[in-house]
Design a protein around this motif. Structure first.
Motif, PDB file in Angstrom:
ATOM      1  N   ASP A 185      -0.937  -1.750   8.486  1.00 13.86           N
ATOM      2  CA  ASP A 185      -1.940  -1.308   7.543  1.00 13.86           C
ATOM      3  C   ASP A 185      -3.046  -0.261   8.227  1.00 13.86           C
ATOM      4  O   ASP A 185      -3.798  -0.912   8.754  1.00 13.86           O
ATOM      5  CB  ASP A 185      -2.634  -2.328   6.777  1.00 13.86           C
TER       6      ASP A 185
ATOM      7  N   ILE B 139       0.921  -1.156  -0.057  1.00 19.08           N
ATOM      8  CA  ILE B 139       0.149  -0.019   0.063  1.00 19.08           C
ATOM      9  C   ILE B 139       0.896   1.327   0.110  1.00 19.08           C
ATOM     10  O   ILE B 139       1.808   1.173   0.632  1.00 19.08           O
ATOM     11  CB  ILE B 139      -0.949   0.017   1.245  1.00 19.08           C
TER      12      ILE B 139
ATOM     13  N   LYS C  95       0.648  -4.853   2.624  1.00 19.35           N
ATOM     14  CA  LYS C  95      -0.732  -5.326   2.919  1.00 19.35           C
ATOM     15  C   LYS C  95      -0.995  -6.482   3.459  1.00 19.35           C
ATOM     16  O   LYS C  95      -0.173  -7.358   3.695  1.00 19.35           O
ATOM     17  CB  LYS C  95      -1.418  -5.441   1.458  1.00 19.35           C
TER      18      LYS C  95
END
Length: 81
Positions: A50, A32, A45
């Motif tokens: 996260d 991400i 991820k």
């Protein structure tokens, strides 16, 4: 950890081996990308880091952690510790 990498003409960056090991990355892992205050943040991820999956993400969004901790350290309410 801070490392320097270059953006290639194909708009790609190559992550150094020590970063790959530190994040336990493997081929085809999803990463991400967040952009905050002129900073590029890469998050594996599914990792606990996260932040977008945390229920209180919006509460801490736009909060500078270092400034928050500095303010907390200077707070009179912490004098009883």
């Amino acid at each position: 950890m801070r490392v320097s990498v270059r953006l290639t003409s194909g708009h790609k960056i190559e992550l150094p081996e020590n970063v790959i090991k530190k994040l336990d990355l493997s081929v085809n892992d999803e990463i991400i990308i967040e952009v905050e205050d002129n900073k590029l943040i890469l998050i594996k991820k599914g990792n606990l880091a996260d932040r977008s999956s945390e229920p209180y993400y919006d509460v801490w969004n736009n909060t500078d952690a270092e400034e928050y901790l500095k303010d907390e350290g200077n707070s009179d309410s912490n004098s009883s510790y």
